[in-house]
Design a protein around this motif. Structure first.
Motif, PDB file in Angstrom:
ATOM      1  N   ARG A 607      -0.580   6.787  11.532  1.00  0.00           N
ATOM      2  CA  ARG A 607      -1.860   5.595  12.392  1.00  0.00           C
ATOM      3  C   ARG A 607      -3.104   6.051  11.918  1.00  0.00           C
ATOM      4  NH1 ARG A 607       0.858   3.967  17.598  1.00  0.00           N
ATOM      5  NH2 ARG A 607      -1.493   3.799  18.114  1.00  0.00           N
ATOM      6  N   MET A 608      -4.148   7.290  12.280  1.00  0.00           N
ATOM      7  CA  MET A 608      -4.898   7.441  12.499  1.00  0.00           C
ATOM      8  C   MET A 608      -5.418   7.454  11.610  1.00  0.00           C
ATOM      9  SD  MET A 608      -7.065  10.150  15.613  1.00  0.00           S
ATOM     10  CE  MET A 608      -8.357  10.200  15.700  1.00  0.00           C
ATOM     11  N   TYR A 609      -5.220   7.515  10.160  1.00  0.00           N
ATOM     12  CA  TYR A 609      -5.200   7.789   9.157  1.00  0.00           C
ATOM     13  C   TYR A 609      -5.528   5.937   8.770  1.00  0.00           C
ATOM     14  CZ  TYR A 609      -5.628   7.363   4.131  1.00  0.00           C
ATOM     15  OH  TYR A 609      -5.650   7.333   2.620  1.00  0.00           O
ATOM     16  N   LEU A 610      -4.245   5.271   8.784  1.00  0.00           N
ATOM     17  CA  LEU A 610      -3.909   3.439   8.064  1.00  0.00           C
ATOM     18  C   LEU A 610      -5.854   3.387   9.069  1.00  0.00           C
ATOM     19  CD1 LEU A 610      -0.601   3.265   8.418  1.00  0.00           C
ATOM     20  CD2 LEU A 610      -2.670   3.211   5.971  1.00  0.00           C
ATOM     21  N   ALA A 611      -5.962   3.769  10.481  1.00  0.00           N
ATOM     22  CA  ALA A 611      -6.773   3.198  11.806  1.00  0.00           C
ATOM     23  C   ALA A 611      -8.656   3.168  10.927  1.00  0.00           C
ATOM     24  CB  ALA A 611      -7.039   3.290  12.818  1.00  0.00           C
ATOM     25  N   PHE A 612      -8.608   4.569  10.140  1.00  0.00           N
ATOM     26  CA  PHE A 612      -9.858   4.804   9.598  1.00  0.00           C
ATOM     27  C   PHE A 612      -9.671   4.665   7.765  1.00  0.00           C
ATOM     28  CE2 PHE A 612     -12.154   9.313   8.189  1.00  0.00           C
ATOM     29  CZ  PHE A 612     -12.944   8.965   8.904  1.00  0.00           C
ATOM     30  N   ILE A 613      -8.896   3.855   7.900  1.00  0.00           N
ATOM     31  CA  ILE A 613      -9.257   4.131   6.559  1.00  0.00           C
ATOM     32  C   ILE A 613     -10.243   2.655   5.101  1.00  0.00           C
ATOM     33  CG2 ILE A 613      -7.597   1.745   5.493  1.00  0.00           C
ATOM     34  CD1 ILE A 613      -6.062   3.568   3.147  1.00  0.00           C
ATOM     35  N   GLY A 614     -10.864   2.618   6.945  1.00  0.00           N
ATOM     36  CA  GLY A 614     -11.513   0.887   5.829  1.00  0.00           C
ATOM     37  C   GLY A 614     -11.984  -0.212   7.373  1.00  0.00           C
ATOM     38  N   PRO A 615     -13.032  -1.180   7.478  1.00  0.00           N
ATOM     39  CA  PRO A 615     -12.735  -1.646   8.546  1.00  0.00           C
ATOM     40  C   PRO A 615     -11.754  -2.737   8.327  1.00  0.00           C
ATOM     41  CG  PRO A 615     -15.168  -2.085   7.395  1.00  0.00           C
ATOM     42  CD  PRO A 615     -13.968  -1.352   6.372  1.00  0.00           C
ATOM     43  N   TYR A 616     -10.526  -3.206   9.580  1.00  0.00           N
ATOM     44  CA  TYR A 616      -9.838  -3.187   9.621  1.00  0.00           C
ATOM     45  C   TYR A 616      -9.570  -5.045   9.124  1.00  0.00           C
ATOM     46  CZ  TYR A 616      -4.642  -4.305  11.316  1.00  0.00           C
ATOM     47  OH  TYR A 616      -3.443  -4.741  11.001  1.00  0.00           O
ATOM     48  N   THR A 617     -10.941  -5.822   9.327  1.00  0.00           N
ATOM     49  CA  THR A 617     -10.113  -7.520   9.150  1.00  0.00           C
ATOM     50  C   THR A 617     -11.047  -7.584   8.105  1.00  0.00           C
ATOM     51  OG1 THR A 617     -12.276  -7.585  10.835  1.00  0.00           O
ATOM     52  CG2 THR A 617      -9.485  -8.004  11.881  1.00  0.00           C
ATOM     53  N   GLN A 618     -11.436  -7.102   8.215  1.00  0.00           N
ATOM     54  CA  GLN A 618     -12.216  -7.267   6.454  1.00  0.00           C
ATOM     55  C   GLN A 618     -11.587  -8.270   4.872  1.00  0.00           C
ATOM     56  OE1 GLN A 618     -16.303  -4.326   5.835  1.00  0.00           O
ATOM     57  NE2 GLN A 618     -15.853  -6.461   6.919  1.00  0.00           N
ATOM     58  N   VAL A 619     -10.058  -7.756   5.295  1.00  0.00           N
ATOM     59  CA  VAL A 619      -9.188  -8.295   4.075  1.00  0.00           C
ATOM     60  C   VAL A 619     -10.002  -7.701   2.822  1.00  0.00           C
ATOM     61  CG1 VAL A 619      -8.314 -10.389   3.280  1.00  0.00           C
ATOM     62  CG2 VAL A 619      -9.375 -10.609   5.517  1.00  0.00           C
ATOM     63  N   SER A 620     -10.448  -6.958   2.552  1.00  0.00           N
ATOM     64  CA  SER A 620     -10.693  -6.001   1.477  1.00  0.00           C
ATOM     65  C   SER A 620      -8.522  -5.114   0.929  1.00  0.00           C
ATOM     66  CB  SER A 620     -11.296  -4.512   1.864  1.00  0.00           C
ATOM     67  OG  SER A 620     -12.103  -4.868   2.433  1.00  0.00           O
ATOM     68  N   ASN A 621      -9.334  -4.106   0.189  1.00  0.00           N
ATOM     69  CA  ASN A 621      -8.070  -3.438  -0.748  1.00  0.00           C
ATOM     70  C   ASN A 621      -8.172  -1.655  -0.667  1.00  0.00           C
ATOM     71  OD1 ASN A 621      -6.118  -6.557  -0.715  1.00  0.00           O
ATOM     72  ND2 ASN A 621      -6.951  -5.505  -3.544  1.00  0.00           N
ATOM     73  N   TYR A 622      -7.451  -1.303  -0.149  1.00  0.00           N
ATOM     74  CA  TYR A 622      -8.397   0.290   0.253  1.00  0.00           C
ATOM     75  C   TYR A 622      -6.857   0.686  -0.209  1.00  0.00           C
ATOM     76  CZ  TYR A 622     -10.704  -1.848   4.494  1.00  0.00           C
ATOM     77  OH  TYR A 622     -11.441  -2.441   4.964  1.00  0.00           O
ATOM     78  N   PRO A 623      -7.286   1.759  -1.064  1.00  0.00           N
ATOM     79  CA  PRO A 623      -6.168   2.842  -1.869  1.00  0.00           C
ATOM     80  C   PRO A 623      -5.855   3.607  -0.833  1.00  0.00           C
ATOM     81  CG  PRO A 623      -7.999   2.736  -2.409  1.00  0.00           C
ATOM     82  CD  PRO A 623      -8.597   2.282  -2.134  1.00  0.00           C
ATOM     83  N   TRP A 624      -4.254   3.799  -0.834  1.00  0.00           N
ATOM     84  CA  TRP A 624      -3.359   5.486  -0.031  1.00  0.00           C
ATOM     85  C   TRP A 624      -4.595   6.578  -0.448  1.00  0.00           C
ATOM     86  CZ3 TRP A 624      -0.816   6.118   3.790  1.00  0.00           C
ATOM     87  CH2 TRP A 624      -0.163   6.739   4.412  1.00  0.00           C
ATOM     88  N   ASN A 625      -5.069   7.613  -0.064  1.00  0.00           N
ATOM     89  CA  ASN A 625      -5.587   8.292  -0.371  1.00  0.00           C
ATOM     90  C   ASN A 625      -4.785   9.362   0.271  1.00  0.00           C
ATOM     91  OD1 ASN A 625      -7.099  10.338  -0.341  1.00  0.00           O
ATOM     92  ND2 ASN A 625      -9.390  10.508   0.004  1.00  0.00           N
ATOM     93  N   PRO A 626      -4.243  10.908  -0.784  1.00  0.00           N
ATOM     94  CA  PRO A 626      -3.100  11.887  -0.016  1.00  0.00           C
ATOM     95  C   PRO A 626      -4.734  12.228   0.908  1.00  0.00           C
ATOM     96  CG  PRO A 626      -2.811  11.510  -2.630  1.00  0.00           C
ATOM     97  CD  PRO A 626      -4.082  10.451  -2.072  1.00  0.00           C
ATOM     98  N   ASN A 627      -5.838  12.828   0.341  1.00  0.00           N
ATOM     99  CA  ASN A 627      -6.770  13.462   0.307  1.00  0.00           C
ATOM    100  C   ASN A 627      -7.264  13.585   1.945  1.00  0.00           C
ATOM    101  OD1 ASN A 627      -6.328  15.899  -2.030  1.00  0.00           O
ATOM    102  ND2 ASN A 627      -8.152  14.417  -2.598  1.00  0.00           N
ATOM    103  N   GLY A 628      -7.290  12.120   2.306  1.00  0.00           N
ATOM    104  CA  GLY A 628      -7.879  11.395   3.828  1.00  0.00           C
ATOM    105  C   GLY A 628      -5.987  11.940   4.401  1.00  0.00           C
ATOM    106  N   VAL A 629      -5.526  11.515   4.309  1.00  0.00           N
ATOM    107  CA  VAL A 629      -4.758  11.778   5.352  1.00  0.00           C
ATOM    108  C   VAL A 629      -4.379  13.265   6.013  1.00  0.00           C
ATOM    109  CG1 VAL A 629      -2.187  11.090   6.188  1.00  0.00           C
ATOM    110  CG2 VAL A 629      -2.883   9.851   4.147  1.00  0.00           C
ATOM    111  N   VAL A 630      -5.037  13.912   5.241  1.00  0.00           N
ATOM    112  CA  VAL A 630      -4.812  15.234   5.512  1.00  0.00           C
ATOM    113  C   VAL A 630      -5.602  15.892   6.150  1.00  0.00           C
ATOM    114  CG1 VAL A 630      -4.748  17.805   4.259  1.00  0.00           C
ATOM    115  CG2 VAL A 630      -3.453  16.510   2.354  1.00  0.00           C
ATOM    116  N   GLY A 631      -6.380  14.929   6.381  1.00  0.00           N
ATOM    117  CA  GLY A 631      -8.558  15.641   6.172  1.00  0.00           C
ATOM    118  C   GLY A 631      -7.468  14.649   7.708  1.00  0.00           C
TER     119      GLY A 631
END
Ligand code: ANZ
Ligand code: ZN
Length: 806
Positions: A607-631
């Motif tokens: 949950r927290m990783y997805l919320a952290f990945i980038g501005p939610y309502t900007q309608v951009s594309n964010y790649p899933w980053n396995p290191n980011g999740v571990v962070g």
């Protein structure tokens, strides 16, 4: 210290919260304002993917925060269970859609619980449930009774090999996506909803809405309102004298430049000709042939910028009402039957498509508009505004003005829309049966309310029928009924409703999901509607959001709802891509399975990783980053470890206290603005400070856990209870901050000499001018030695500039 065992913790709290019915809400709570947070309900695809997590668990942060801030929050969920996507998937898996859907929903419910989202499951709405679609049918019948639902021959995409109608999305470059056969346009009797009656309101009512402009623009483009004129052209020649052709134009000012007319190959005049006097045409065979070939193309293909084709209707002439000259009449497939009047006046001097056509077929080109801008090149077509020439009494008039006066003299103002009526009938099994009976005597008869719902019968053969009829057509027993009016022998309608009908009102049902006598009680509607915030996918900006706005407006006109618009605010979310930055797909092998990540790292982390990945309502594309999740997982582990540093005495570290107040403010504000990522950054900044501080006060820790709770509901609950708290953290109030404590107590001031920065100094935040000047002078004392200060410039909290004579 125990280790952070996410599995144990998360499993435990899911059970506990459910047992305590923590997220069950009431329609009214004294002293609390209601807030309706809506997320699009999923179709039962069978397995939750990362996109679902992104769609549900991130808005859950907002739902939880709002609740802690004292709002009574409706955050419901359900399943969009009927329809083509579900049915196609079932067929692919060789399962009856009913079985397949039921099984998937059970599975998805379990998966969704693992997210720790605070949905009120007692309000779940499932569109295939007869207690729901009874009201879909009932509302459809209200539309029918008002003339807003009607059956009509409509052009549909027909695949001659699959012998079925295809949705526009299933046609690829004019070919069936399944068998690659050329698709043809076929007229079929279809049920339509009169959304075009609402085109103006759907357009105009957008302006006052507090929605992102791009979403409003997309809706306006879809509606495609165009303001222009209708002008009639009289036909001439012995056999066509009484006929005229009406055109739609946005450039009535160019009327004197019209050198021919063009009809769409499906124009009704041609059918008329065919019936009576086709052979009067000089080239009947050629015309017939052209009409046939046009029929094989899709609308999209016809609009593409290919070389223009067309044939003249030899023997037919029209009269330009302005010049009184006779001009030829052509048919060409770049003119669409369904737009405007299906006929155009061609002005090759000022319209590019007409120019191309005229050059190819050697038709006259007459210039009637001159640019006022001398830089305009004299080549080809000039499509801009200017001054009329060669236009009789209107020569010398500006185009905008001429548009009005020429329209007045030769035609009438007219608005046209790109949007068509909404074809809602589907010749498929898995949908809501259209509650109409066809009686040979009485025609189309509504099923009486007392006989609703018309239940979808269980059939063995649910595959789409070869003749383009719904598989229900084979359920002979089910079809045969008595006419509700004359009691004679009649038959049920066998088409089912488009799923977009089901989803046009589901948000109304959430307000009163169990109601047996109404689709929703007026009081309950009043306490929740309109939706305060609707969060969804960009792909639904036009169709679903527009359809449901139309539905709401129609219900409003029937006095069945009180609001003209269903959504106060609509926001689109970004997209999560595979780790390679590409759209996740099985064939690419870049699909991230959320269940596996949850198993390994926990729901709080995901949950927290997805919320952290980038501005939610900007309608951009964010790649899933396995290191980011571990962070993020490490961040939660640091929190876990830090809990052992908590002491009962409040720390005296004022810096930490101040940062805490800044954090309360920032996290609260950012979450409301759906800037979940920056809110999390702030929590991280605060955690860093906590780790460095000598001791952690119990109160500070409690406050921090409250701020964390919406993001990571499980770990925060666990640590909360460990402090000895009996009540759930999710029932706590959102912490408040004190303005006075937000301020930094010393600030840095730049010190300049003659505008050049020569040093800086720190002063107490509340230091007055004198104290600041004194400190500044000291900071640059060396340089000021022996110099005369002629002037001092002081910008509070920023800088001091000494002006000296050299
Ligand atoms: C004469 C003219 C002269 C036009 C000129 C344009 C420029 P929008 O803005 O999209 O509404 N048109 C009308 N009906 C059509 C149809 N069924 N299929 C294809 N084209 C059609 O465009 C309106 C313009 O598109 C109309 O104005 C008409 O061409 C064309 F210098 O009329 B105009
Ligand atoms: Zn009858």
């Amino acid at each position: 210290m125990k280790k952070y065992d996410h599995k144990r913790i998360e499993g435990k709290w899911h059970k506990e919260w459910e047992k305590k019915k923590l997220y069950k809400i009431s329609d009214k709570i004294r002293g609390k304002k209601n807030f309706y947070l809506l997320v699009e309900f999923p179709y039962p695809s069978g397995n939750l993917h990362v996109g679902h997590w992104y769609a549900f668990s991130v808005p859950d942060i907002l739902a939880r925060t709002l609740r802690m801030q004292g709002k009574n929050v409706l955050f419901p969920i359900g399943f969009d269970a009927f329809g083509l996507p579900a049915e196609n998937a079932a067929i692919k898996n060789k399962l009856n859609p009913r079985k397949w859907t039921y099984g998937n929903i059970d599975f998805m419910r379990k998966q969704m619980r693992s997210m720790g989202t605070s949905f009120d499951w007692s309000r779940e709405v499932v569109t295939y449930d007869p207690s729901y679609y009874k009201w879909t049918q009932w509302q459809f019948l209200q539309f029918f009774k008002k003339g807003l639902a009607y059956r009509k021959e409509t052009a549909a995409n027909w695949c001659p090999s699959c012998k079925t109608v295809l949705a526009n999305e299933q046609v690829e470059n004019g070919h069936c996506e399944r068998c690659k056969t050329e698709v043809v346009q076929k007229n079929m009797l279809q049920w339509n909803l009169k959304i075009t009656d609402y085109a103006d309101r759907l357009h105009d009512d957008l302006a006052p809405l507090d929605w992102p402009e791009p979403i409003k623009d997309a809706q306006r483009a879809w509606i495609g309102r165009s303001e222009g004129a209708e002008i009639s052209f009289q036909l001439s020649g012995a056999s066509f004298q009484d006929e005229s052709i009406k055109v739609f134009t946005t450039r009535a000012d160019t009327l004197y430049g019209v050198t021919y007319l063009v009809l769409a190959p499906e124009h009704p005049l041609l059918d008329q000709l065919r019936a009576s006097s086709f052979e009067l045409l000089g080239n009947a065979e050629e015309v017939k042939h052209y009409i046939e070939s046009a029929r094989k193309k899709t609308e999209l293909e016809r609009q593409e910028n290919k070389e223009k084709t067309g044939v003249e209707l030899k023997g037919v002439k029209a009269v330009n009402p302005a010049t009184k000259e006779e001009i030829p009449v052509w048919i060409a497939d770049y003119v669409l039957a369904g737009y405007g009047t299906g006929a155009i006046m061609a002005v090759p001097a000022h319209d590019e498509r007409d120019f191309e056509f005229a050059t190819k077929f050697d038709l006259p080109i007459v210039e009637v508009v001159e640019s006022l801008d001398i830089r305009t090149s004299e080549m080809d077509t000039y499509t801009g505004e200017g001054i009329l020439v060669n236009s009789g009494e209107f020569s010398g008039v500006e185009t905008a003005e001429a548009r009005k006066s020429i329209t007045k003299k030769f035609g009438a103002p007219k608005k046209t829309y790109k949007m068509r009526d909404w074809v809602v009938s589907r010749q498929r099994y898995w949908g809501v049966p259209i509650p109409i009976v066809h009686c040979p005597k009485c025609g189309e008869v509504a099923v009486p309310d007392k006989d609703l719902p018309v239940k979808l019968p269980e059939v063995k053969d649910y595959l789409p029928d070869g003749r383009g009829k719904s598989p229900l057509a084979k359920a002979k027993k089910w079809i045969t009924v008595k006419c509700p009016k004359c009691k004679g022998k009649a038959e049920r309608e066998t088409d089912t409703l488009d799923t977009f009908v089901d989803s046009s009102w589901y948000f109304l049902r959430y307000t009163d999901p169990k109601n047996k006598s109404k689709f929703a009680d007026a009081k309950k509607l009043a306490s929740w509607m309109p939706v305060d915030l609707y969060s969804g996918g960009a792909e639904h900006t036009t169709m679903h959001v527009l359809y449901s706005r139309f539905w709401q407006k129609a219900l409003f006109d029937m006095r069945l709802v009180k609001d003209k618009e269903p959504y106060t605010r609509r926001m689109n979310r970004s997209l999560i891509m595979g780790p390679d930055g590409q759209k996740m797909s099985k064939s690419r092998g870049n699909v991230v399975d959320p269940d596996a990540v949850v198993e390994r790292l926990g729901a709080d982390t995901v949950r927290m990783y997805l919320a952290f990945i980038g501005p939610y309502t900007q309608v951009s594309n964010y790649p899933w980053n396995p290191n980011g999740v571990v962070g993020i997982r490490r961040f939660l582990e640091r929190i876990w470890r830090l809990s052992s540093k908590v002491s009962t005495t409040r720390t005296s570290d004022v810096l930490v206290e101040r940062l805490l107040h800044q954090t309360i403010k920032k996290v609260g504000e950012d979450v409301l603005a759906q800037k979940f990522n920056t809110a999390i950054s702030q929590l991280m900044v605060f955690l860093n400070a906590l780790e460095k501080s000598e001791g952690i006060g119990r109160e500070q820790w409690k406050t921090f856990l409250c701020l964390l709770a919406p993001f990571a509901p499980h770990i925060s609950e666990e640590l909360w209870v460990e402090l000895g708290n009996k009540r759930s953290i999710h029932l706590e109030k959102w912490p408040t901050y004190t303005d006075a404590l937000l301020k930094e107590d010393t600030i840095t001031i730049a010190v300049q000499i003659n505008g050049k920065t020569r040093g800086e100094t720190r002063v107490p935040a509340d230091a007055g001018k004198d104290a600041a000047l004194h400190a500044a002078q000291e900071a640059v004392a060396e340089r000021l030695k022996g110099k005369q200060i002629t002037r001092t410039i002081f910008v509070p909290e920023r800088l001091v500039n000494f002006v000296i004579s050299e």
